[in-house]
Design an enzyme around this catalytic site. Structure first.
Site, PDB file in Angstrom:
ATOM      1  N   CYS A  87      40.268  29.919  39.503  1.00 24.11           N
ATOM      2  CA  CYS A  87      40.509  30.962  38.493  1.00 24.11           C
ATOM      3  C   CYS A  87      40.090  32.337  39.004  1.00 24.11           C
ATOM      4  O   CYS A  87      40.527  33.347  38.469  1.00 24.11           O
ATOM      5  CB  CYS A  87      39.836  30.614  37.171  1.00 24.11           C
ATOM      6  SG  CYS A  87      38.239  29.874  37.326  1.00 24.11           S
ATOM      7  N   ASN A  88      39.265  32.365  40.027  1.00 21.02           N
ATOM      8  CA  ASN A  88      38.833  33.674  40.501  1.00 21.02           C
ATOM      9  C   ASN A  88      39.376  34.057  41.868  1.00 21.02           C
ATOM     10  O   ASN A  88      39.009  35.096  42.409  1.00 21.02           O
ATOM     11  CB  ASN A  88      37.305  33.735  40.553  1.00 21.02           C
ATOM     12  CG  ASN A  88      36.728  33.793  39.161  1.00 21.02           C
ATOM     13  OD1 ASN A  88      37.271  34.494  38.316  1.00 21.02           O
ATOM     14  ND2 ASN A  88      35.679  33.038  38.917  1.00 21.02           N
ATOM     15  N   ARG A  89      40.204  33.207  42.467  1.00 19.55           N
ATOM     16  CA  ARG A  89      40.710  33.575  43.781  1.00 19.55           C
ATOM     17  C   ARG A  89      42.033  32.888  44.094  1.00 19.55           C
ATOM     18  O   ARG A  89      42.329  31.797  43.588  1.00 19.55           O
ATOM     19  CB  ARG A  89      39.694  33.273  44.880  1.00 19.55           C
ATOM     20  CG  ARG A  89      39.529  31.796  45.244  1.00 19.55           C
ATOM     21  CD  ARG A  89      38.472  31.613  46.294  1.00 19.55           C
ATOM     22  NE  ARG A  89      37.179  32.077  45.781  1.00 19.55           N
ATOM     23  CZ  ARG A  89      36.491  33.087  46.295  1.00 19.55           C
ATOM     24  NH1 ARG A  89      36.945  33.724  47.350  1.00 19.55           N
ATOM     25  NH2 ARG A  89      35.344  33.442  45.765  1.00 19.55           N
TER      26      ARG A  89
END
Lengths: 440, 272
Positions: A52-54
């Site tokens: 979700c963050n990369r």
């Protein structure tokens, strides 16, 4: 030809959430993203990491142009304008790419430093890519070392230690108080969103049972049905308190719901069996003085947040040690990558010299036949030693080259000067479990 | 040779300490290894003394202290190996070293007076030693329970929170250790009483003092009372957790008092 390893990607630090939401390789499945990029014939090996963050692509290619093509793919695959994407992408090459992946796997690059999920996500990114045969010698080695780095950081530093979310802090406290959670009865007061979240969380931990009490019986029953719990009447609270081991209070009540006297009564009825009271309501549901009762362990939201903060601080203190481990593993990979570049040339060069020596000995065979077998052996030995000595310094110098471009230049020069045969890759048959399919 | 087990116990305590501080598994295993080596040496020493004297070296306070240290070490090692929980090792080995000093300095084997040539004597002493070893473990468990309890209550989760097992586990183990110890203490006291009554009529001055008025016997009976209360309180009035932990620590204080000052200086019935 030398292989270029690189990583192209974006993460929570370089990219605003609006763009991260759009650039999501996992949406249509990693397989589709892998196939899409492979179809562009730009790289030999590749893997896609999407959390979700990369969003990151790791690849090995024959030329530097591949980086550009992968960057374009980021935009085109997601239908985003290339200029929007370009501004936020980072590129790491060679050993830096390895170092970056190792930092990611170790949780050093995460939003919450040391979070445990990322190593699993890196593993699954690799599994998907290798099952589809998109990985080869370079990425296999790269990811295996990334797992080593991640595991070492986990076991040798305190980076992954201590709860860093309020709900996990509460669960870890429950474990420290009771030991085994599977025999515990949980009572939740309030049927709002917080009660539901906590209930779901505790249910996942395998507690024996959950009871929900709410001022309105119907809402309690509704929530109980959703999370596999039972509902109880508010009037029956005393009895429920006697049964419970963990009480979670999350009502929206403006005043105290559980007084010290309530808990004192309950503790008497339960013969002072330990009771863990988690008050996550604001304003608080439980009289704070109840925490001084002998076997009552009372924690409110601020207490739990305090634990989370101190754990985060401790993790910060472990960063240097984790970094050292990542650097050591990255150095190993860099050395391997380097030797991979130069070793075929070294081997070819030595083969070349050895074949010249043998050819010359064969040519002089008729002159040597007069000598005793001992003398013949001596000649063989001396010529071999001369060749060894001649090659010793060049071999050492070649292995010590730490610059990619220089190594390629040296290889090229030696190939031409000694007209060496094109090298076979001596490391291709190393013990990696995945069959390799070259993408191009 | 006499000091050898003590040296191993001290080395084990150091390793357990390092394991406690840095939580390195290898150092922990080294601690276990050193403790096992110390116990092996100690077993050998007790075996030699048995051969030398022709009877088990249980006569006199020093010999009993040595046997107590040995039993405590064995009991702890058993608990460690079965529970795979090493954090208690530091506390137990410190106790082993502290109590092992006197036997290491003075390991003369006392000759057994005719008075003690009874199987009842051996049963009495062994039962008491088993009981004391159990109580020692219970007190270590209780002590660590209190340390952890304080951290959790104060909401400052620190050294003990990350290293010790849960309060629940410590409490259950403490309860078991007290129950086992109480059982042996009861056997020891009953057998001691039966044996003393058999000796009635002997002219030995020590036998004359075998009554509740003798401090050694009095304190032993008091500690039986205290542990009986601990067992009753846990079951009947919910004295578990911190209260039980404190009781078992106090109980072992009483046992130590009886063992060292009373055993060496005050008793007139047990000075063999």
């Amino acid at each position: 030809m030398s292989v270029r390893l690189f990583a192209v990607g974006m993460n929570h630090r370089t990219t605003p959430i609006e763009l991260r939401e759009r650039v999501d390789f996992a949406r249509k499945g990693l397989e589709a993203a892998l196939a899409g990029l492979a179809a562009r014939n730009a790289v030999r090996e590749l893997a896609v990491l999407s959390t979700c963050n990369r969003a990151e692509v790791y690849a090995a290619a024959d030329s530097d142009d591949a980086v550009e093509k992968v960057a374009q793919f980021f935009a085109e695959y997601h239908g985003v304008s290339p200029s929007d994407v370009q501004a936020h992408l980072y590129v790491h090459r060679g050993a830096d790419a390895a170092r970056h992946l190792f930092r990611v796997a170790a949780g050093l690059d995460a939003l919450v430093v040391g979070e445990p999920q990322i190593l699993g996500q890196v593993k699954s990114a690799y599994t998907v890519a290798s099952e589809q045969h998109y990985t080869g010698t370079v990425l296999n080695r790269l990811f295996h070392l990334a797992f080593v780095a991640g595991k070492r950081v986990r076991s040798e530093t305190g980076l992954g230690e201590g709860a860093v979310s309020v709900s996990y802090a509460a669960i870890s406290l429950a474990r420290k108080i009771f030991g085994d959670l599977t025999r515990l009865q949980v009572l939740i007061l309030g049927s709002g969103e917080m009660g539901k979240l906590t209930g779901t969380h505790l249910h996942a931990q395998g507690v024996r049972g959950i009871t929900i009490a709410s001022r309105t019986r119907a809402t309690a029953e509704q929530l109980a049905q959703q999370i596999g719990a039972t509902a109880c009447d508010w009037a029956d609270l005393d009895n429920a308190l006697t049964q419970a081991d963990i009480v979670v209070t999350a009502t929206g009540a403006p005043t105290v719901v559980l007084t010290r006297a309530d808990l004192e009564r309950a503790m008497k009825a339960r013969r002072d069996r330990p009771l863990f009271v988690i008050d996550i309501a604001v304003p608080r549901d439980v009289d704070p003085t109840a925490g001084t009762l002998e076997q009552v362990f009372l924690y409110n939201v601020d207490d739990l947040q305090g634990i989370v903060q101190s754990n985060l601080d401790k993790r910060g203190g472990e960063l240097a040690r984790a970094d050292a481990i990542v650097s050591a593993e990255a150095a190993k990979f860099a050395a391997w990558l380097q030797s991979r570049e130069i070793i075929p040339t070294v081997v070819a060069l030595r083969d070349r010299f050895e074949s010249i020596r043998r050819a010359e000995l064969n040519r002089l065979q008729h002159k040597l036949t007069g000598l005793s077998p001992e003398a013949q052996a001596q000649v063989d030995n001396i010529t071999r030693l001369i060749v060894e000595k001649l090659l010793l310094t060049p071999t050492e110098q070649l292995k010590a080259v730490s610059d990619d471009a220089l190594a390629a230049t040296y290889s090229d020069a030696l190939n031409r000067l000694f007209s060496l045969p094109p090298p076979s890759d001596p490391l291709d048959d190393e013990p990696v479990t995945t069959k390799t399919r070259k993408v191009t | 040779m006499r000091a050898l087990p003590l040296l191993f116990y001290a080395a084990a305590a150091t390793a357990y300490g390092a394991h406690f501080a840095w939580r390195d598994e290898r150092v922990g295993r080294l601690g276990t290894g050193l403790l096992a080596a110390g116990l092996l040496g100690h077993t050998f020493l007790i075996g030699m003394q048995t051969v030398q004297a022709g009877h088990a070296p249980l006569v006199g306070t020093t010999a009993a202290l040595s046997a107590f240290v040995w039993l405590l070490g064995l009991a702890y090692l058993y608990v460690e190996l079965t529970s795979n929980e090493r954090s208690m090792g530091l506390f137990v080995t410190i106790l082993l070293v502290a109590l092992g000093i006197i036997p290491a300095l003075d390991a003369e084997v006392s000759q057994r007076p005719a008075l003690l040539r009874s199987p009842l004597f051996t049963i009495h002493v062994m039962a008491m030693l088993f009981a004391y070893a159990s109580f020692a473990l219970a007190s270590v468990l209780g002590f660590t329970y209190v340390l952890l309890f304080k951290e959790i209550k104060a909401k400052h989760l620190g050294v003990f929170y990350t290293r010790l097992p849960s309060l629940g586990v410590l409490d259950v183990m403490n309860g078991r250790a007290v129950a086992v110890g109480w059982m042996f203490l009861t056997i020891g006291l009953v057998v001691g009483g039966v044996w003393a009554s058999q000796l009635q009529g002997s002219s030995d001055p020590r036998v004359q003092h075998m009554s509740l008025a003798d401090p050694k016997i009095l304190v032993a009976v008091l500690s039986w009372g205290l542990y009986s209360f601990a067992l009753y309180a846990r079951r009947a009035i919910g004295w578990n957790g911190r209260r039980a932990a404190l009781l078992s620590t106090a109980g072992f204080g009483l046992v130590l008092l009886n063992f060292i000052p009373v055993g060496y200086f005050l008793t007139r019935s047990h000075n063999f």
